[in-house]
Design a protein around this motif. Structure first.
Motif, PDB file in Angstrom:
ATOM      1  N   SER A   5       0.921  -6.432   0.182  1.00 60.44           N
ATOM      2  CA  SER A   5       1.258  -6.256   1.602  1.00 60.44           C
ATOM      3  C   SER A   5       1.386  -4.774   1.956  1.00 60.44           C
ATOM      4  CB  SER A   5       2.566  -6.966   1.939  1.00 60.44           C
ATOM      5  OG  SER A   5       2.426  -8.351   1.821  1.00 60.44           O
ATOM      6  N   LEU A   6       2.035  -4.015   1.090  1.00 59.18           N
ATOM      7  CA  LEU A   6       2.170  -2.575   1.327  1.00 59.18           C
ATOM      8  C   LEU A   6       0.799  -1.900   1.369  1.00 59.18           C
ATOM      9  CD1 LEU A   6       5.206  -1.760  -0.987  1.00 59.18           C
ATOM     10  CD2 LEU A   6       5.166  -1.650   1.515  1.00 59.18           C
ATOM     11  N   ILE A   7      -0.078  -2.281   0.463  1.00 56.49           N
ATOM     12  CA  ILE A   7      -1.420  -1.707   0.418  1.00 56.49           C
ATOM     13  C   ILE A   7      -2.175  -2.048   1.698  1.00 56.49           C
ATOM     14  CG2 ILE A   7      -3.663  -1.807  -0.753  1.00 56.49           C
ATOM     15  CD1 ILE A   7      -2.030  -2.280  -3.388  1.00 56.49           C
ATOM     16  N   GLU A   8      -2.171  -3.314   2.084  1.00 60.94           N
ATOM     17  CA  GLU A   8      -2.907  -3.756   3.271  1.00 60.94           C
ATOM     18  C   GLU A   8      -2.409  -3.093   4.547  1.00 60.94           C
ATOM     19  OE1 GLU A   8      -2.556  -7.995   3.042  1.00 60.94           O
ATOM     20  OE2 GLU A   8      -3.800  -8.085   1.234  1.00 60.94           O
ATOM     21  N   GLU A   9      -1.132  -2.715   4.580  1.00 63.66           N
ATOM     22  CA  GLU A   9      -0.579  -2.054   5.755  1.00 63.66           C
ATOM     23  C   GLU A   9      -0.759  -0.540   5.725  1.00 63.66           C
ATOM     24  OE1 GLU A   9       3.333  -3.390   6.717  1.00 63.66           O
ATOM     25  OE2 GLU A   9       2.739  -5.489   6.595  1.00 63.66           O
ATOM     26  N   GLY A  10      -1.409  -0.015   4.693  1.00 61.23           N
ATOM     27  CA  GLY A  10      -1.684   1.410   4.620  1.00 61.23           C
ATOM     28  C   GLY A  10      -0.546   2.244   4.088  1.00 61.23           C
ATOM     29  N   ALA A  11       0.436   1.623   3.456  1.00 62.54           N
ATOM     30  CA  ALA A  11       1.597   2.347   2.930  1.00 62.54           C
ATOM     31  C   ALA A  11       1.339   2.966   1.563  1.00 62.54           C
ATOM     32  CB  ALA A  11       2.800   1.412   2.855  1.00 62.54           C
ATOM     33  N   VAL A  12       0.170   2.703   0.983  1.00 66.91           N
ATOM     34  CA  VAL A  12      -0.188   3.257  -0.330  1.00 66.91           C
ATOM     35  C   VAL A  12      -1.359   4.213  -0.136  1.00 66.91           C
ATOM     36  CG1 VAL A  12      -1.067   2.721  -2.633  1.00 66.91           C
ATOM     37  CG2 VAL A  12       0.630   1.230  -1.567  1.00 66.91           C
ATOM     38  N   LEU A  13      -1.195   5.425  -0.647  1.00 67.82           N
ATOM     39  CA  LEU A  13      -2.258   6.420  -0.556  1.00 67.82           C
ATOM     40  C   LEU A  13      -3.009   6.487  -1.875  1.00 67.82           C
ATOM     41  CD1 LEU A  13      -0.345   9.360   1.183  1.00 67.82           C
ATOM     42  CD2 LEU A  13      -1.581   7.468   2.242  1.00 67.82           C
ATOM     43  N   LEU A  14      -4.304   6.647  -1.774  1.00 70.37           N
ATOM     44  CA  LEU A  14      -5.154   6.837  -2.950  1.00 70.37           C
ATOM     45  C   LEU A  14      -6.031   8.039  -2.638  1.00 70.37           C
ATOM     46  CD1 LEU A  14      -5.933   5.674  -5.721  1.00 70.37           C
ATOM     47  CD2 LEU A  14      -7.669   4.318  -4.556  1.00 70.37           C
ATOM     48  N   ASP A  15      -5.960   9.049  -3.463  1.00 71.29           N
ATOM     49  CA  ASP A  15      -6.661  10.315  -3.211  1.00 71.29           C
ATOM     50  C   ASP A  15      -6.251  10.923  -1.875  1.00 71.29           C
ATOM     51  OD1 ASP A  15      -8.051  10.147  -5.646  1.00 71.29           O
ATOM     52  OD2 ASP A  15      -9.663   8.978  -4.735  1.00 71.29           O
ATOM     53  N   GLY A  16      -4.959  10.753  -1.523  1.00 71.31           N
ATOM     54  CA  GLY A  16      -4.420  11.363  -0.319  1.00 71.31           C
ATOM     55  C   GLY A  16      -4.677  10.620   0.977  1.00 71.31           C
ATOM     56  N   ARG A  17      -5.342   9.470   0.902  1.00 75.25           N
ATOM     57  CA  ARG A  17      -5.650   8.687   2.105  1.00 75.25           C
ATOM     58  C   ARG A  17      -5.160   7.255   1.940  1.00 75.25           C
ATOM     59  NH1 ARG A  17     -11.539   9.283   1.512  1.00 75.25           N
ATOM     60  NH2 ARG A  17     -10.953  10.324  -0.369  1.00 75.25           N
ATOM     61  N   PRO A  18      -4.777   6.605   3.053  1.00 77.95           N
ATOM     62  CA  PRO A  18      -4.353   5.210   2.943  1.00 77.95           C
ATOM     63  C   PRO A  18      -5.469   4.349   2.341  1.00 77.95           C
ATOM     64  CG  PRO A  18      -3.827   6.070   5.114  1.00 77.95           C
ATOM     65  CD  PRO A  18      -4.684   7.098   4.425  1.00 77.95           C
ATOM     66  N   CYS A  19      -5.094   3.521   1.398  1.00 79.42           N
ATOM     67  CA  CYS A  19      -6.039   2.589   0.773  1.00 79.42           C
ATOM     68  C   CYS A  19      -5.570   1.188   1.129  1.00 79.42           C
ATOM     69  CB  CYS A  19      -6.056   2.775  -0.741  1.00 79.42           C
ATOM     70  SG  CYS A  19      -7.190   1.640  -1.562  1.00 79.42           S
ATOM     71  N   ARG A  20      -6.406   0.442   1.823  1.00 73.03           N
ATOM     72  CA  ARG A  20      -6.025  -0.901   2.262  1.00 73.03           C
ATOM     73  C   ARG A  20      -6.698  -1.992   1.429  1.00 73.03           C
ATOM     74  NH1 ARG A  20      -5.412   2.180   6.958  1.00 73.03           N
ATOM     75  NH2 ARG A  20      -3.475   1.718   8.036  1.00 73.03           N
ATOM     76  N   GLN A  21      -7.265  -1.606   0.300  1.00 74.74           N
ATOM     77  CA  GLN A  21      -7.946  -2.562  -0.579  1.00 74.74           C
ATOM     78  C   GLN A  21      -7.108  -2.774  -1.840  1.00 74.74           C
ATOM     79  OE1 GLN A  21     -11.523  -0.395  -1.301  1.00 74.74           O
ATOM     80  NE2 GLN A  21     -12.564  -1.237   0.481  1.00 74.74           N
ATOM     81  N   SER A  22      -6.397  -3.883  -1.902  1.00 72.94           N
ATOM     82  CA  SER A  22      -5.539  -4.127  -3.066  1.00 72.94           C
ATOM     83  C   SER A  22      -6.356  -4.353  -4.329  1.00 72.94           C
ATOM     84  CB  SER A  22      -4.598  -5.295  -2.808  1.00 72.94           C
ATOM     85  OG  SER A  22      -5.315  -6.466  -2.526  1.00 72.94           O
TER      86      SER A  22
END
Length: 67
Positions: free
Chosen positions: A42-59
Motif C-alpha cells: 500500500s505504501l509503495i502504490e501510494e508513492g511513499a517509497v522512493l527508488l533511485d530518488g523517485r516514487p516507485c509505485r510498482q511493488s
C-alpha cells in the motif's frame, strides 16, 4: 489505504547482492522494523517509497544491486 496523518521516518537502504532481483515489496517486508507485506504494498502504490530518488509505485519491481 495508508493513514496519511502518520509521519513515517525516512530510511535509506542500498540493495545488497543477496537482495538483487528480488521484489521491492518482499525486500522491504523482510526488514526488522517492517510492516506486513500488504501494508508495504500500500505504501509503495501510494508513492511513499522512493527508488533511485523517485516514487516507485510498482511493488513487484525487481531490484538491482546498489539501488
Amino acid at each position: 489505504m495508508v493513514d496519511t496523518d502518520i509521519e513515517w521516518p525516512l530510511t535509506t537502504l542500498v540493495v545488497s547482492p543477496d537482495q538483487q532481483a528480488h521484489r521491492l515489496d518482499a525486500v522491504l517486508s523482510e526488514l526488522p522494523q517492517a510492516l506486513s507485506r500488504g501494508h508495504v504494498q500500500s505504501l509503495i502504490e501510494e508513492g511513499a517509497v522512493l527508488l533511485d530518488g523517485r516514487p516507485c509505485r510498482q511493488s513487484a519491481k525487481r531490484l538491482r544491486l546498489g539501488q
